[in-house]
Design an enzyme around this catalytic site. Structure first.
Site, short mmCIF file in Angstrom:
data_model
loop_
_atom_site.label_atom_id
_atom_site.label_comp_id
_atom_site.label_asym_id
_atom_site.label_seq_id
_atom_site.Cartn_x
_atom_site.Cartn_y
_atom_site.Cartn_z
N GLY A 149 0.81 -1.22 0.00
CA GLY A 149 0.00 0.00 0.00
C GLY A 149 0.84 1.26 0.00
N ASN A 150 0.19 2.40 0.38
CA ASN A 150 0.82 3.72 0.31
C ASN A 150 1.41 3.92 -1.09
OD1 ASN A 150 3.47 5.62 1.58
ND2 ASN A 150 1.35 6.17 1.77
N HIS A 197 4.61 2.21 -8.01
CA HIS A 197 3.66 1.09 -8.06
C HIS A 197 2.84 1.14 -9.36
CE1 HIS A 197 4.10 1.57 -3.58
NE2 HIS A 197 4.35 0.29 -3.72
#
Ligand code: PAF
Length: 282
Positions: free
Chosen positions: A31-32, A37
């Site tokens: 996440g984050n 990503h």
């Protein structure tokens, strides 16, 4: 976009995808999410019909409790980014679902040699936890492709070796480091830097770049370059944690026949540990 928390429901979705003979690209994350990503997701979308992203802050790979507690959780913003990116499924399991018997008795995957050196020496158990969760997610998702960033160079090498050693039918796609305009490698940890640390942070990439330029002429006599780089980081406000130059294939000491080296750097800015790396042709 489907958000799935339960592994049984995930398996059902995977079964339906496989029945349609569609290929899956998987992007594991904690996440984050940032543009690094999103670059992994784009690569996955190029090769497969369906992209599945997992968000799971894996306690098994944190050897430092404070690091785990402080890990930034930004689920709502992550979902929005993934929806805009056109991801098909997000898998967001709980710790209890992934480790129902706790961590102590969990079966684990260990990739020797590649895991016990460098970052693995500084963070005991980290790569064991990382390989174990990735193998478990691979089993649940059965992807045709899985995308990993080159920023975590040692992690990528370990995953490639695990897939080979365990004959997992998965193509590992390695995706180059995404950098900000100032050269700083994108990382979830960057969000923890205060304003003055953000100004200092790009120095890490600059020092690494300079080291990389000088490395081919020095080849095996690189110790002085490491000392110089460490000094430049300290003078700039970093606390260097490790600077290593190793054979890019084996992650072991460079030798006469090495044709590619990798520079791996880790340094603290305040409490935040930043890493970066660069492959250099010798
Ligand atoms: O690189 C990461 O974010 C993690 O190590 C991974 C691959 C998602 C496993 O928890």
């Amino acid at each position: 976009m489907k958000i799935i928390h339960d592994p049984i429901l995930l398996r059902e979705s995977v079964k339906q995808i496989k029945q349609k003979a569609q290929e899956i690209a998987f992007i594991p994350t904690m996440g984050n999410l940032h543009n690094g990503h999103l670059a992994l997701i784009k690569e996955g979308q190029k090769v497969a019909d369906i992209t599945i992203v997992s968000i799971f802050v894996n306690p098994m790979q944190f050897n430092n409790k404070a690091d785990l507690i402080n890990y930034p959780i930004t689920l709502k913003a992550d979902y929005e980014k993934l929806m805009l990116a056109g991801v098909d499924i997000i898998f967001v399991p709980s710790v209890d679902v992934i480790y129902p018997h706790g961590l102590e008795t969990q079966t684990y995957i260990e990739v020797p040699m590649l895991s016990n050196c460098l970052e693995g020496k500084l963070r005991p158990g980290h790569f064991r936890g990382m390989s174990t969760i990735v193998a478990k997610l691979f089993n649940l998702i059965q992807p045709d492709y899985a995308c990993f960033g080159e920023k975590d160079f040692q992690q990528l090498a370990i995953i490639k070796q695990m897939v080979k050693d365990l004959a997992m039918p998965i193509n590992i796609i390695s995706v180059p480091i995404v950098r900000a305009d100032n050269g700083l490698a994108l990382s979830s940890r960057n969000s923890k830097l205060n304003e003055s640390e953000q100004n200092i942070a790009p120095l890490l990439a600059r020092v690494m770049h300079d080291l990389g330029e000088q490395l081919p002429s020095k080849r095996l006599n690189y110790q002085a370059l490491i000392v110089e780089a460490s000094k430049a980081l300290e003078e700039g406000g970093f606390k260097p944690d490790s600077i290593d130059i190793v054979d890019a294939k084996t992650l072991q000491t460079l030798h006469n026949k090495s044709n590619k080296a990798v520079i791996l750097m880790a340094a603290f800015l305040g409490n935040t540990r930043l890493i970066d790396n660069k492959v250099v042709n010798l």
